[in-house]
Enzyme design. Structure first.
Site, PDB file in Angstrom:
ATOM      1  N   CYS A 120       7.283  -3.429   4.631  1.00 32.53           N
ATOM      2  CA  CYS A 120       6.395  -2.414   4.039  1.00 32.53           C
ATOM      3  C   CYS A 120       4.941  -2.836   4.280  1.00 32.53           C
ATOM      4  O   CYS A 120       4.099  -2.009   4.648  1.00 32.53           O
ATOM      5  CB  CYS A 120       6.657  -2.267   2.549  1.00 32.53           C
ATOM      6  SG  CYS A 120       8.407  -2.166   2.113  1.00 32.53           S
ATOM      7  N   CYS A 169      13.773   2.460   7.665  1.00 28.95           N
ATOM      8  CA  CYS A 169      13.691   3.162   6.378  1.00 28.95           C
ATOM      9  C   CYS A 169      13.119   4.566   6.532  1.00 28.95           C
ATOM     10  O   CYS A 169      13.167   5.350   5.602  1.00 28.95           O
ATOM     11  CB  CYS A 169      12.839   2.366   5.392  1.00 28.95           C
ATOM     12  SG  CYS A 169      11.129   2.187   5.930  1.00 28.95           S
TER      13      CYS A 169
HETATM   14 FE1  FES Z   1      10.221   1.066   4.301  1.00 26.56          FE
HETATM   15 FE2  FES Z   1       8.950   0.164   2.200  1.00 26.56          FE
HETATM   16  S1  FES Z   1      11.086   0.508   2.379  1.00 26.56           S
HETATM   17  S2  FES Z   1       8.098   0.892   4.026  1.00 26.56           S
END
Ligand code: FES
Length: 167
Positions: free
Chosen positions: A107, A33
């Site tokens: 996360c 991400c």
């Molecule tokens: Fe990557 Fe939350 S989507 S840390």
């Protein structure tokens, strides 16, 4: 996950920002991400000479869940020994927010990784000896993003910053 608690933590995060007098700092990034969390920790000596986390702060260039987990995690680890903090996993650190959905588990793991990096042996002196200078990285999170280890638009590996040359 408790959406209300998440919204509260995002709207008014606790312990956000760099800590000028930190004893240790840890950073991790997520390659999928592109988010990143850095955590600063200040220690004090406990009543029986154990190393206790006096306080912790964080910076997050990430999603709202990572920010909320970092907020509640820094609240929870204050006053805990290093041993106790190391025994906490992402689920423990995000507990006040409720169970994270599968897509958001990483996360919480990023926050756990930043904490473990900060508590790792190379960023804090041995509990038995306080001599010697502590190696504390003072660079900011944005410095890390502009480093060769985190090329713009490229992939970020989940590794402590000091291991980043392995990429
Ligand atoms: Fe990557 Fe939350 S989507 S840390």
């Amino acid at each position: 996950m408790d959406e209300k608690k998440l919204e509260e933590a995002v709207a008014n995060p606790s312990n956000q920002g760099e800590m000028a007098d930190a004893d240790a700092v840890g950073t991790v990034g997520n390659p999928d991400c592109g988010d990143m969390v850095r955590m600063w920790v200040k220690f004090r000596e406990g009543e029986e000479g154990e190393k206790v986390i006096d306080r912790a702060t964080f910076q997050s260039f990430g999603c709202q869940t990572a920010l909320a987990v970092a907020s509640v995690a820094t609240e929870m680890i204050a006053g805990r020994t290093v041993t106790e903090a190391l025994a906490m996993n992402a689920g423990d650190l995000s507990k006040p927010l409720g169970a994270l959905p599968p897509m958001k588990i990483h996360c919480g793991q990023m926050v756990e990784g930043a904490l473990r990096d900060a508590l790792s042996a190379d960023t804090l002196p041995s509990p038995a000896s306080e001599e010697g200078e502590k190696e504390v990285r003072k660079d900011s999170l944005s410095d890390s993003f502009s480093s060769p280890a985190f090329p713009a638009g490229g992939q970020i590996r989940i590794v402590p910053v000091e291991d980043s040359q392995e990429s």
